[in-house]
Design a protein around this motif. Sequence first.
Motif, PDB file in Angstrom:
ATOM      1  N   LEU A 149     -11.137  12.498  18.696  1.00  0.00           N
ATOM      2  CA  LEU A 149     -11.169  12.524  17.232  1.00  0.00           C
ATOM      3  C   LEU A 149      -9.756  12.511  16.670  1.00  0.00           C
ATOM      4  CD1 LEU A 149     -13.973  15.178  16.644  1.00  0.00           C
ATOM      5  CD2 LEU A 149     -14.168  12.708  17.017  1.00  0.00           C
TER       6      LEU A 149
ATOM      7  N   ALA B 215     -14.357  17.694  11.684  1.00  0.00           N
ATOM      8  CA  ALA B 215     -14.842  18.065  13.012  1.00  0.00           C
ATOM      9  C   ALA B 215     -13.766  18.795  13.807  1.00  0.00           C
ATOM     10  CB  ALA B 215     -15.298  16.817  13.761  1.00  0.00           C
ATOM     11  N   ILE B 216     -12.508  18.353  13.692  1.00  0.00           N
ATOM     12  CA  ILE B 216     -11.396  19.038  14.378  1.00  0.00           C
ATOM     13  C   ILE B 216     -11.248  20.456  13.850  1.00  0.00           C
ATOM     14  CG2 ILE B 216      -8.881  19.052  14.608  1.00  0.00           C
ATOM     15  CD1 ILE B 216      -9.033  15.952  14.669  1.00  0.00           C
TER      16      ILE B 216
ATOM     17  N   THR C 265     -16.100  13.884   8.734  1.00  0.00           N
ATOM     18  CA  THR C 265     -14.852  13.147   8.980  1.00  0.00           C
ATOM     19  C   THR C 265     -14.233  13.698  10.260  1.00  0.00           C
ATOM     20  OG1 THR C 265     -13.438  14.709   7.781  1.00  0.00           O
ATOM     21  CG2 THR C 265     -14.448  12.918   6.494  1.00  0.00           C
ATOM     22  N   PRO C 266     -13.350  12.938  10.923  1.00  0.00           N
ATOM     23  CA  PRO C 266     -12.688  13.467  12.116  1.00  0.00           C
ATOM     24  C   PRO C 266     -11.931  14.767  11.854  1.00  0.00           C
ATOM     25  CG  PRO C 266     -12.390  11.103  12.018  1.00  0.00           C
ATOM     26  CD  PRO C 266     -13.037  11.507  10.724  1.00  0.00           C
TER      27      PRO C 266
ATOM     28  N   TRP D 231     -19.414  16.464  19.137  1.00  0.00           N
ATOM     29  CA  TRP D 231     -18.356  16.396  18.118  1.00  0.00           C
ATOM     30  C   TRP D 231     -18.155  14.970  17.624  1.00  0.00           C
ATOM     31  CZ3 TRP D 231     -19.054  21.209  18.942  1.00  0.00           C
ATOM     32  CH2 TRP D 231     -18.478  22.147  18.094  1.00  0.00           C
ATOM     33  N   GLY D 232     -18.459  13.996  18.474  1.00  0.00           N
ATOM     34  CA  GLY D 232     -18.432  12.616  17.990  1.00  0.00           C
ATOM     35  C   GLY D 232     -19.473  12.393  16.913  1.00  0.00           C
TER      36      GLY D 232
ATOM     37  N   ALA E  38     -18.309  14.141  13.699  1.00  0.00           N
ATOM     38  CA  ALA E  38     -17.281  13.370  13.002  1.00  0.00           C
ATOM     39  C   ALA E  38     -17.880  12.160  12.296  1.00  0.00           C
ATOM     40  CB  ALA E  38     -16.209  12.914  13.989  1.00  0.00           C
ATOM     41  N   THR E  39     -18.946  11.606  12.851  1.00  0.00           N
ATOM     42  CA  THR E  39     -19.602  10.452  12.233  1.00  0.00           C
ATOM     43  C   THR E  39     -20.252  10.838  10.906  1.00  0.00           C
ATOM     44  OG1 THR E  39     -20.044   9.476  14.406  1.00  0.00           O
ATOM     45  CG2 THR E  39     -21.380   8.688  12.561  1.00  0.00           C
TER      46      THR E  39
ATOM     47  N   THR F 291     -12.102  17.447  20.737  1.00  0.00           N
ATOM     48  CA  THR F 291     -11.299  17.018  19.593  1.00  0.00           C
ATOM     49  C   THR F 291     -10.267  15.953  19.957  1.00  0.00           C
ATOM     50  OG1 THR F 291      -9.678  18.791  19.950  1.00  0.00           O
ATOM     51  CG2 THR F 291     -11.535  19.278  18.501  1.00  0.00           C
TER      52      THR F 291
END
Length: 450
Positions: A265, A404-405, A400-401, A392-393, A396-397, A262
């Motif tokens: 992100l 994902a967090i 949204t970031p 996690w990248g 997030a793609t 995270t």
Amino acid sequence: MRTRLGAGFGWLWAAYAVSTYGTWIAFGAFPLLAVRVLHSPAFAVSLLGAASLVVAAGVGIPLGPWVERRNKRPVLIALDLVRFLAMASVPAAYLFDLLSYGQLLAVSVISATAGIAFTAASGAYLKHLIGPEHLLVANGRFEGTSWLATAAGPPLGGALIGLLGPVITVAADAVSYLLSALGILRIRGGDVAAQHTPASRAPAPRTPVPSTAPGRTAAAHEAATSARALGMLSGWRFIFRDRALRRLFLNAMTVNGLIMATSPLLTVLLLDEYHLPAWQYGLAFGLPALGGLAGARCCARLVTRYGQYRVLMVSGWLRSVFPLGLALTRPGVAGLLIVIIIEALLIICMGVFNPISATERLRRAPADHTAQILSAWSISSKVAQASLMAIWGGLATFTTPLTAITAAGVLLLGTPLCLPRRTHLPDPVVGAPADGGRVTSPDAGKAVSV
């Protein structure tokens, strides 16, 4: 009263401190060189970090047994000198206009690989330098130094980069490894290396096979290869045969991996989406790191008052609960304060938990397997972090970031279930006994012969 751990520990601690500060001062220098000097694309910049972790982990596997069999002090000095030469090659190449992306990638891999071996050797050497009753205090001092360097290093490095450019910070990092080697050179006293198996416990000789026997050469080669493979994997084998180490290992891989996943992100969220100024972003990550110093300084006192198991469990649970609070991050000053408070609480708990976990790992490792266990732990940690950062990248793609967090925070809530139970943590036999290294395991009645 402050516990005195001897001049040898003092030099080892000083060596660790100077190299750690050097590393954090140079934090971010390689990406800056790749972007501003070499004009590398974003994928190439990301590859610098990810590839160095993965390649170093692969190369580091055979280094564990190699480190184990050798005296640790000269190994530590040699590894510091290797890192000094690798880092010093960057400003030298820049000076003569020879710097390339391939060199940055090679230096990243060499530095990360040497770091894995250094961690393994230094843990075994620390266990040799001080008594087992002082391991928690020693690990607390290392932990506090690490967090203080995390807080102070990047601002100092940023100032240096702004004034003199990123090449100077890389040169400072190189000098820090040279100073570390000089500090370790000042340590006096004995050393530690894995003992050879006593003759009384050596395997019985096999009946000689005639040289003309079909397939003898291939069979012998296969047996030797298999033995080397088992030797390289012995660190993981010991970790998974010890219930307490197995649970600490699984907990560390998941918690640290998810937290690290995270981190980039949160950077994207704060800088790109919420448009925080750079100084506020630096404050959001630098100020909470002081909490790690506070937690590390309180760790030994908390264990003395409440007991090791209770402190381990409480700090372990809390460090898995607080990251979910990052789901409340919002734009503006309020969002910045949320990040600072959540990160500070998380890092305080890590500052308490990490020395206890590191101490338990050293106490449970037999003297002639310590370096391999620490090497296996470090390699696994790097692979887990690189893998989860990639996953996690991607998450997030597609979302949204912040989503994902939040997902990582939810998953972290279940990680304390991997922590050892009280029945898993009886006192192990400390060190390698005189009978050649038979160490009693906490698993009922089982023993590990090394």
